[in-house]
Design a protein around this motif. Sequence first.
Motif: not given
Ligand SMILES: *Cc1c(COP(=O)(O)O)cnc(C)c1O
Length: 387
Positions: A63-65, A68, A90, A93, A137, A139, A141, A167, A169-170, A192-193
Amino acid sequence: MLQDTNILRIPGPSPIPPSIQRAMSQPMIGHRGIETKELLQRIKPKLSPVFGTEQDVLIITGSGTSGLEAAVVNTAQAGDDVLVIVTGAFGDRFAKICESYQLNVHRLDITWGDAVQPEIVKDYLKNNPQIKAVFSTYCETSTGVLNPIREISNVVHENSKALMVVDGVSCVGGVETKMDEWGVDVFVTGSQKAMMLPAGLTFIAVSERAWEVIEENQQPRFYLDLNKYRKSLNEASTPFTPGLSLLFGLEQALALMEKEGLAQVFQRHQIMMEMTRNAFKALDIPLLTSDATASPTVTAIQPEDFDGEMLRKQVKQEFGLELAGGQQHLKGKIVRIGHMGYCSPADVIQTIGLMELGLRKLGKDVTLGQGVAAAQECYLKQEVSQQ
Ligand SMILES: *Cc1c(COP(=O)(O)O)cnc(C)c1O
């Protein structure tokens, strides 16, 4: 309620276009066979433009994490000083991942709902020349803020030797991303975004400058060692079994973006953002972020005279419309609407219309159609300004 209805308007996972769904149902193939090699060869040149880079984009199953974490373990090692810009959950995170690897984390905490100002980053770097990497980051999220990555990247490179790690991801895939031009060293996104796929893949683009650091970095790592992914990708392969169904889907996602045109994809997201914001302005419901810092992929509203959690429950139960709540200290205080990936102005109008109904049912005094009309007007204006 009509069964099998799920209007997914959360900021990821986002809905999957039917043609991608079909592509993902193809029978399995050998991951070391010629078909997979050819698939990766077809994907490679189409993925790079989404990031605005000449570099090949690495694909990790995770997944995105995991993307990261890969960015962290490859660019830094225990004891390194790093700056993490925290504008929401995020960014937080990213900081926690860095702490897990015993990096010396400098947190730059910004009020949630605001974007970071490049000047602050500049001052921080001038006072802390030992910083080796800056994490941010694009965006955020959790608030719907789009951080000014181009400007931050500029101040990072003008005032330090640090790597710029982002990051995205979104928003990558839905918002203009010019990695090479902006001088970003590591850009991460997830599937998935805005990329219109299920969760399970993460994409990482790396600059030449970052590769020099990554090659020398002594930080122990195995599955997330980017050197392995680069070596394999050069042979149109992956170091471990990839999520092949997702790769089938990715090829179709990239085909859809190419057909629409990347510039049009970005414009569509911009229009959806403006429609959504205008609708809530017309309904007199406060937005969490300012116009200047708003992300084209997610919008957060701040209910004052109604319960946002009740609204979410109401529209979910009655219409199958799924909205997101707030995270951490914004839990119960905001409602987030995802408008990314497989989402169009038509979907925005539907979402606003259903939310108006939900608000009325909760007893809030809204004029039905007021938000919808504002979104429609906005759509027409945007159309004109594009011609
Ligand atoms: C969704 C998201 C993630 C990653 O999340 P996963 O649940 O690991 O896919 C990381 N950073 C941002 C900004 C996100 O929106």
